[in-house]
Design a protein around this motif. Structure first.
Motif, short mmCIF file in Angstrom:
data_model
loop_
_atom_site.label_atom_id
_atom_site.label_comp_id
_atom_site.label_asym_id
_atom_site.label_seq_id
_atom_site.Cartn_x
_atom_site.Cartn_y
_atom_site.Cartn_z
N GLN A 1 0.83 -1.20 0.00
CA GLN A 1 0.00 0.00 0.00
C GLN A 1 0.87 1.26 0.00
N HIS A 2 1.96 1.24 0.77
CA HIS A 2 2.85 2.40 0.81
C HIS A 2 3.57 2.58 -0.53
N VAL A 3 4.00 1.51 -1.15
CA VAL A 3 4.68 1.60 -2.45
C VAL A 3 3.74 2.19 -3.49
N VAL A 4 2.49 1.72 -3.53
CA VAL A 4 1.52 2.24 -4.49
C VAL A 4 1.26 3.73 -4.23
N ALA A 5 1.06 4.09 -2.96
CA ALA A 5 0.79 5.49 -2.63
C ALA A 5 1.97 6.38 -3.02
N ASN A 6 3.19 5.92 -2.74
CA ASN A 6 4.36 6.72 -3.10
C ASN A 6 4.53 6.83 -4.61
N SER A 7 4.22 5.77 -5.35
CA SER A 7 4.34 5.86 -6.81
C SER A 7 3.37 6.89 -7.38
N VAL A 8 2.18 6.98 -6.79
CA VAL A 8 1.21 7.98 -7.24
C VAL A 8 1.69 9.38 -6.88
N TYR B 1 4.83 10.40 -6.46
CA TYR B 1 5.95 10.76 -7.33
C TYR B 1 5.47 11.06 -8.75
N ALA B 2 4.50 10.31 -9.25
CA ALA B 2 3.96 10.60 -10.58
C ALA B 2 3.34 11.99 -10.63
N GLY C 1 3.32 17.08 -12.60
CA GLY C 1 2.68 18.33 -12.22
C GLY C 1 1.17 18.24 -12.29
N GLN C 2 0.64 17.05 -12.45
CA GLN C 2 -0.80 16.84 -12.57
C GLN C 2 -1.27 15.93 -11.44
N ALA D 1 -5.69 4.84 -11.50
CA ALA D 1 -5.03 4.95 -12.80
C ALA D 1 -3.69 4.22 -12.82
N HIS D 2 -3.14 3.93 -11.65
CA HIS D 2 -1.83 3.28 -11.57
C HIS D 2 -1.93 1.79 -11.25
N LEU D 3 -3.13 1.29 -11.08
CA LEU D 3 -3.32 -0.12 -10.72
C LEU D 3 -3.99 -0.87 -11.86
N ALA D 4 -3.28 -1.80 -12.44
CA ALA D 4 -3.84 -2.64 -13.50
C ALA D 4 -4.51 -3.86 -12.86
#
Length: 98
Positions: free
Chosen positions: A28-35, A37-38, A43-44, A50-53
């Motif tokens: 959960q932390h990895v997913v949250a951090n990837s979002v 950083y994206a 800048g959006q 949108a990041h979870l397939a």
């Protein structure tokens, strides 16, 4: 059943069903951090969805000798054997010669 019989799940549901608390929290932390950083990089605003397939069985590879119908990696070549995608770096135009 086989892997091909396995259901496809939404990634968020799959993550919530990880049976180990520490592993589930880590994912959960990895997913949250990837979002996060994206969002910083683009800048959006970003959404987790949108990041979870979807999670499901891996696609099977074509049998030996079969070709993938969507294979577009091979470059087209002309009668000289040069790629049609080659650049025009060796050519000059009237504007460049001035």
């Amino acid at each position: 059943g086989t892997d091909a019989d396995s259901p496809t799940l939404e990634a968020a549901i799959w993550i919530e069903n990880i049976p180990f608390n520490e592993t589930r929290a880590y994912v959960q932390h990895v997913v949250a951090n990837s979002v996060n950083y994206a969002a910083r990089i683009t800048g959006q605003p970003q959404t987790i969805a949108a990041h979870l397939a979807p999670i499901g069985p891996a696609p099977t590879a074509p049998a030996p000798g079969e070709t993938d119908a969507g294979d577009t990696d091979s470059a087209d070549t002309d009668e000289t054997g040069e790629s049609s995608a080659s650049s025009d770096t060796g050519k000059t135009t009237a504007n460049q010669a001035e």
